[in-house]
Scaffold this active site. Sequence first.
Site, PDB file in Angstrom:
ATOM      1  N   SER A  37       0.826  -9.939  -0.579  1.00 24.32           N
ATOM      2  CA  SER A  37       0.521  -8.514  -0.507  1.00 24.32           C
ATOM      3  C   SER A  37       0.809  -7.871   0.839  1.00 24.32           C
ATOM      4  CB  SER A  37      -0.943  -8.280  -0.876  1.00 24.32           C
ATOM      5  OG  SER A  37      -1.792  -9.008  -0.003  1.00 24.32           O
TER       6      SER A  37
ATOM      7  N   LYS B 248       0.808  -1.224   0.000  1.00 30.75           N
ATOM      8  CA  LYS B 248       0.000   0.000   0.000  1.00 30.75           C
ATOM      9  C   LYS B 248       0.844   1.279   0.000  1.00 30.75           C
ATOM     10  CE  LYS B 248      -4.376  -1.380   0.238  1.00 30.75           C
ATOM     11  NZ  LYS B 248      -5.441  -0.903  -0.674  1.00 30.75           N
TER      12      LYS B 248
END
Length: 415
Positions: A309, A52
């Site tokens: 992720s 992110k």
Amino acid sequence: MEPFAPSVRQAAVAIRSLFDATPLQRNDFLSARYGADIWLKREDLTPVRSYKLRGAFNAMRKHMRGRSGADAHFVCASAGNHAQGVAFACRHFGARGTIFMPVTTPRQKIDKTRVFGGDCVEIVLTGDYFDQTLAAAQEFCAQQGAQFLPPFDSPDVIEGQATVAMEMLDQLGRAPDLVVLPVGGGGLSSGVSKYLREQAPETRLAFAEPLGGASLQGALETGQPVTLPAVDGFVDGAAVARIGALPFAELRRFAPSDVHLAPENRICITMLEMLNTEGVVLEPAGALAIDVLQDLDDIQGKTVVCVCSGGNFDFERLPDVKERAQRFAGLKRYFVLRLPQRPGALRDFLQLLGPDDDISRFEYLKKSARNFGSILLGVESTAPENLTALTERLSAAGFAFRDITLDDILSELLV
């Protein structure tokens, strides 16, 4: 259409001021299991332990062209990885950040966000549910004239996330046969997809969503983004009720069959395997791509890259993860057992247990029972067939019981 790759490469060059490219590592354990050449793109190893940071940094960088950090004010609403990425980038630029988080956000996530942002970031806790938090953040933006940073529905965020694909191709030195991508709001998956469409069109893509948050599959089946009526929040990094509009514009070219759904409890098995076998700490969303490898039937001999992720896992959740994994594997089951209230009844029951069966829970549900007592019974064993055999012995011995292992309502109330 203007080429996407040059702007992604510019974003990647800028990101190097924050951190080096995350590792692309061949995994021998998974490669041997699936008879394929399995590589892991370790986004759990960024400074904030998720990808992110890439999108947040890139969106800030573009917004601040020709301006100093002291003149910028960024706002986001997030209970997790996006908040931490925004906080880290705010401190890097010396920009002011206001991060709205639900009141129910775990203290660990709040503290980590505060550490990453330092004096540059103010955290506002508001709303019991994320929709309330988001509305408060957007209202604050309108009042203050601040810049809102969406977690995925932004071209600059998508461009930043696409740097994962650029690094991956550079590190591998060739185009992989398949890339497996986790999907939440779609920022990462659409960015990587768009970059590979230009730079490695022969590479096939597969997408992984949690079973209780299949917003991409639902959109592909309908032809447009749809809002799921309910979402299972366990895979908190990918439990999104509606795929982003901009991500879906890129992902709509795929078929629903390209999306593979991972049951939440099965993901727990994958998390524990990666932790115990490989020493890799992954959050539920970070394990998605690895988990769905078992659903792909054509990867033998292929080069496959799984994007991990994130690794923001609170170890206080570990008992719950183990519990879920055991249930899915059939190694733990819960029963409501009606036990006769007579001398020797408990001994009769205990004699039915197998040598590998272990009672993990034994609790009377009604203390004043006269003839029969209802008992919450949890039993673990070393193989699923052991517990099946136990139920057969219980029935043959005349014990009345109900298996509530897969009954979500009763399990939530009693377990």
